[in-house]
Design a protein around this motif. Structure first.
Motif, PDB file in Angstrom:
ATOM      1  N   TRP A 161      43.866  19.570  59.334  1.00 27.96           N
ATOM      2  CA  TRP A 161      44.369  20.391  58.268  1.00 27.96           C
ATOM      3  C   TRP A 161      44.563  19.781  56.994  1.00 27.96           C
ATOM      4  O   TRP A 161      44.391  18.690  56.753  1.00 27.96           O
ATOM      5  N   SER A 162      44.404  20.462  55.925  1.00 25.09           N
ATOM      6  CA  SER A 162      44.625  20.105  54.517  1.00 25.09           C
ATOM      7  C   SER A 162      45.142  21.147  53.772  1.00 25.09           C
ATOM      8  O   SER A 162      44.660  22.364  53.975  1.00 25.09           O
ATOM      9  N   TYR A 163      45.413  21.006  52.595  1.00 27.39           N
ATOM     10  CA  TYR A 163      45.614  21.725  51.428  1.00 27.39           C
ATOM     11  C   TYR A 163      45.505  21.307  50.198  1.00 27.39           C
ATOM     12  O   TYR A 163      45.754  19.951  50.157  1.00 27.39           O
ATOM     13  N   SER A 164      45.298  22.025  49.042  1.00 22.15           N
ATOM     14  CA  SER A 164      45.168  21.439  47.819  1.00 22.15           C
ATOM     15  C   SER A 164      46.376  21.601  46.831  1.00 22.15           C
ATOM     16  O   SER A 164      46.772  21.091  45.929  1.00 22.15           O
TER      17      SER A 164
ATOM     18  N   THR B 272      45.094  27.999  50.118  1.00 24.96           N
ATOM     19  CA  THR B 272      44.606  26.544  49.973  1.00 24.96           C
ATOM     20  C   THR B 272      44.642  25.745  51.502  1.00 24.96           C
ATOM     21  O   THR B 272      44.198  24.681  51.695  1.00 24.96           O
ATOM     22  N   LEU B 273      45.290  26.312  52.286  1.00 25.63           N
ATOM     23  CA  LEU B 273      45.243  25.631  53.625  1.00 25.63           C
ATOM     24  C   LEU B 273      43.930  25.688  54.378  1.00 25.63           C
ATOM     25  O   LEU B 273      43.533  26.822  54.697  1.00 25.63           O
ATOM     26  N   SER B 274      43.400  24.529  54.747  1.00 28.65           N
ATOM     27  CA  SER B 274      42.111  24.584  55.481  1.00 28.65           C
ATOM     28  C   SER B 274      42.680  24.325  56.868  1.00 28.65           C
ATOM     29  O   SER B 274      43.426  23.176  57.065  1.00 28.65           O
ATOM     30  N   TRP B 275      42.420  25.142  58.057  1.00 32.03           N
ATOM     31  CA  TRP B 275      43.126  24.687  59.085  1.00 32.03           C
ATOM     32  C   TRP B 275      41.830  24.434  60.243  1.00 32.03           C
ATOM     33  O   TRP B 275      41.110  25.345  60.544  1.00 32.03           O
TER      34      TRP B 275
ATOM     35  N   GLN C  10      51.439  32.561  57.114  1.00 34.73           N
ATOM     36  CA  GLN C  10      52.261  32.192  55.915  1.00 34.73           C
ATOM     37  C   GLN C  10      53.671  32.498  56.053  1.00 34.73           C
ATOM     38  O   GLN C  10      54.585  31.457  55.748  1.00 34.73           O
TER      39      GLN C  10
ATOM     40  N   TYR D  56      49.419  28.987  50.130  1.00 32.72           N
ATOM     41  CA  TYR D  56      49.048  29.296  51.200  1.00 32.72           C
ATOM     42  C   TYR D  56      47.349  29.438  51.401  1.00 32.72           C
ATOM     43  O   TYR D  56      47.046  28.852  52.595  1.00 32.72           O
TER      44      TYR D  56
ATOM     45  N   GLU E 288      47.108  14.665  58.016  1.00 32.74           N
ATOM     46  CA  GLU E 288      45.595  15.869  57.686  1.00 32.74           C
ATOM     47  C   GLU E 288      44.348  15.260  58.334  1.00 32.74           C
ATOM     48  O   GLU E 288      43.666  16.343  58.492  1.00 32.74           O
TER      49      GLU E 288
ATOM     50  N   ALA F  31      53.719  23.713  52.914  1.00 30.89           N
ATOM     51  CA  ALA F  31      53.076  22.627  53.877  1.00 30.89           C
ATOM     52  C   ALA F  31      54.192  21.592  54.011  1.00 30.89           C
ATOM     53  O   ALA F  31      54.085  20.883  54.987  1.00 30.89           O
TER      54      ALA F  31
END
Length: 119
Positions: A20-23, A30-33, A43, A28, A16, A6
């Motif tokens: 997009w966001s990730y935790s 956890t990527l919200s797109w 990835q 990979y 973000e 990320a």
């Protein structure tokens, strides 16, 4: 091997809030797109882009460490101590933080390491 998918690559897409966001930057999944940004990067592409960005940052870090005195101080030193003293001072700075260059073989080696890891 942990691969940060990320950072800093996602930052190219803006904050973000732009979709997009990730935790976990190392995971990979956890990527919200948001598809309005285009297709979700895969990835491997994200990992390779991150490797390249990190390597560029590493290579050019010397620029931040290689701080020359302000030109007014350099001219003052030349006036009071002579050119040889100024040259010696500048050479000490250069020796302490040598100039780095990109090594395409090293970059490719790092990218291959990521490809092998993700295979």
């Amino acid at each position: 091997m942990n691969i940060d998918y990320a950072t800093p690559t996602f930052n190219l897409f803006g904050p973000e809030e732009n979709g997009w966001s990730y935790s976990n930057p190392f995971d990979y999944s956890t990527l919200s797109w948001d598809e309005r940004l285009g297709s979700k990067p895969n990835q491997l592409d994200l990992a390779l882009a991150s490797v390249e960005q990190y390597y560029n940052q590493e290579v050019f870090a010397y620029k931040q460490q290689r701080q020359y005195p302000p030109i007014s101080e350099q001219l003052d030193q030349i006036f009071h101590q002579g050119v040889d003293a100024w040259k010696s001072n500048i050479q000490d700075i250069k020796n302490a933080s040598p100039k780095q260059t990109l090594d395409t073989n090293e970059l490719e080696r790092r990218k291959q390491e990521v490809r092998d890891f993700l295979a």
